[in-house]
Design a protein around this motif. Structure first.
Motif, PDB file in Angstrom:
ATOM      1  N   VAL A 270       0.843  -1.204   0.000  1.00  0.00           N
ATOM      2  CA  VAL A 270       0.000   0.000   0.000  1.00  0.00           C
ATOM      3  C   VAL A 270       0.877   1.253   0.000  1.00  0.00           C
ATOM      4  O   VAL A 270       0.622   2.199  -0.763  1.00  0.00           O
ATOM      5  CB  VAL A 270      -0.978  -0.017   1.192  1.00  0.00           C
ATOM      6  N   GLU A 271       1.933   1.285   0.836  1.00  0.00           N
ATOM      7  CA  GLU A 271       2.810   2.453   0.873  1.00  0.00           C
ATOM      8  C   GLU A 271       3.456   2.717  -0.481  1.00  0.00           C
ATOM      9  O   GLU A 271       3.636   3.868  -0.865  1.00  0.00           O
ATOM     10  CB  GLU A 271       3.899   2.262   1.942  1.00  0.00           C
ATOM     11  N   GLU A 272       3.776   1.655  -1.216  1.00  0.00           N
ATOM     12  CA  GLU A 272       4.418   1.786  -2.519  1.00  0.00           C
ATOM     13  C   GLU A 272       3.422   1.932  -3.662  1.00  0.00           C
ATOM     14  O   GLU A 272       3.802   1.937  -4.827  1.00  0.00           O
ATOM     15  CB  GLU A 272       5.335   0.579  -2.744  1.00  0.00           C
ATOM     16  N   ARG A 273       2.134   2.030  -3.328  1.00  0.00           N
ATOM     17  CA  ARG A 273       1.033   2.201  -4.280  1.00  0.00           C
ATOM     18  C   ARG A 273       0.909   1.040  -5.264  1.00  0.00           C
ATOM     19  O   ARG A 273       0.376   1.197  -6.353  1.00  0.00           O
ATOM     20  CB  ARG A 273       1.131   3.544  -5.007  1.00  0.00           C
ATOM     21  N   LEU A 274       1.417  -0.107  -4.870  1.00  0.00           N
ATOM     22  CA  LEU A 274       1.215  -1.317  -5.667  1.00  0.00           C
ATOM     23  C   LEU A 274      -0.147  -1.933  -5.360  1.00  0.00           C
ATOM     24  O   LEU A 274      -0.628  -2.780  -6.108  1.00  0.00           O
ATOM     25  CB  LEU A 274       2.329  -2.329  -5.392  1.00  0.00           C
TER      26      LEU A 274
ATOM     27  N   ALA B 144      -4.114  -0.669  -3.412  1.00  0.00           N
ATOM     28  CA  ALA B 144      -4.893   0.380  -2.768  1.00  0.00           C
ATOM     29  C   ALA B 144      -5.255  -0.008  -1.349  1.00  0.00           C
ATOM     30  O   ALA B 144      -5.408   0.842  -0.478  1.00  0.00           O
ATOM     31  CB  ALA B 144      -6.165   0.659  -3.568  1.00  0.00           C
ATOM     32  N   CYS B 145      -5.361  -1.304  -1.116  1.00  0.00           N
ATOM     33  CA  CYS B 145      -5.835  -1.815   0.159  1.00  0.00           C
ATOM     34  C   CYS B 145      -5.317  -3.236   0.326  1.00  0.00           C
ATOM     35  O   CYS B 145      -5.156  -3.959  -0.665  1.00  0.00           O
ATOM     36  CB  CYS B 145      -7.367  -1.810   0.160  1.00  0.00           C
TER      37      CYS B 145
ATOM     38  N   THR C  28      -5.652  -4.312  -6.400  1.00  0.00           N
ATOM     39  CA  THR C  28      -4.758  -3.573  -7.278  1.00  0.00           C
ATOM     40  C   THR C  28      -5.262  -3.586  -8.712  1.00  0.00           C
ATOM     41  O   THR C  28      -6.380  -4.028  -8.989  1.00  0.00           O
ATOM     42  CB  THR C  28      -3.325  -4.155  -7.177  1.00  0.00           C
TER      43      THR C  28
ATOM     44  N   TRP D 260     -12.235   4.498  -6.450  1.00  0.00           N
ATOM     45  CA  TRP D 260     -11.245   4.753  -5.391  1.00  0.00           C
ATOM     46  C   TRP D 260     -10.040   3.833  -5.560  1.00  0.00           C
ATOM     47  O   TRP D 260      -8.896   4.280  -5.458  1.00  0.00           O
ATOM     48  CB  TRP D 260     -11.896   4.541  -4.020  1.00  0.00           C
TER      49      TRP D 260
ATOM     50  N   ARG E 224      -8.898   2.458  -8.263  1.00  0.00           N
ATOM     51  CA  ARG E 224      -8.109   2.940  -9.404  1.00  0.00           C
ATOM     52  C   ARG E 224      -7.270   4.160  -9.027  1.00  0.00           C
ATOM     53  O   ARG E 224      -6.090   4.260  -9.361  1.00  0.00           O
ATOM     54  CB  ARG E 224      -9.022   3.282 -10.579  1.00  0.00           C
TER      55      ARG E 224
ATOM     56  N   GLU F 112      -6.146   5.125  -6.115  1.00  0.00           N
ATOM     57  CA  GLU F 112      -5.097   4.861  -5.142  1.00  0.00           C
ATOM     58  C   GLU F 112      -3.959   4.024  -5.681  1.00  0.00           C
ATOM     59  O   GLU F 112      -2.942   3.849  -5.007  1.00  0.00           O
ATOM     60  CB  GLU F 112      -5.697   4.213  -3.889  1.00  0.00           C
ATOM     61  N   THR F 113      -4.091   3.513  -6.887  1.00  0.00           N
ATOM     62  CA  THR F 113      -3.015   2.732  -7.492  1.00  0.00           C
ATOM     63  C   THR F 113      -2.488   3.416  -8.746  1.00  0.00           C
ATOM     64  O   THR F 113      -1.833   2.800  -9.556  1.00  0.00           O
ATOM     65  CB  THR F 113      -3.490   1.297  -7.844  1.00  0.00           C
TER      66      THR F 113
END
Length: 118
Positions: free
Chosen positions: A38-42, A44-45, A74, A112, A114, A116-117
């Motif tokens: 999640v931190e690396e945006r790979l 969203a959740c 993702t 959402w 989409r 966040e990734t």
């Protein structure tokens, strides 16, 4: 309408949404991996489901182990990078990382995911 073969059928999920189903040796490991994704945006959740028991064959023997399930949400286009990152972070030699395509869902939630990734 004539059926197309898989070789000529256009790819329709290149940027589709997927779940990455991942197993880990503990809840702590699953949380560590999920947070990194999640931190690396790979993803969203990441959902962690503790208390799963696996029965599997390994090195010729039937084994049983307590594990945790990690479900990372993702895009299909990020799945290869996500898999490589999981392999880097995971304690297993051969971690379970499989892609599950999503069908329909709450449009606001899918938007959402989409965003966040991106």
């Amino acid at each position: 309408m004539p059926e197309t073969s898989p070789a000529t059928r256009p790819e329709t999920h290149d940027d589709g949404l997927v779940f990455a189903y991942i197993t880990a040796g503990s809840k702590e490991e699953a949380l560590r991996i999920g947070r990194s994704l999640v931190e690396e945006r790979l993803a969203a959740c990441a959902n962690v489901l503790d208390g799963m028991t696996s029965v599997y064959r390994w090195n010729g023997a039937v084994e049983q182990a307590d594990e945790a399930v990690l479900i990372a949400k993702t895009r299909s286009s990020l799945f290869d990078r996500l898999t490589a990152r999981v392999r880097d972070l995971h304690s297993y030699d051969t971690p379970c990382v499989v892609e599950l395509a999503l069908g329909r869902g709450n449009p606001d939630y899918l938007d959402w995911l989409r965003a966040e990734t991106a």
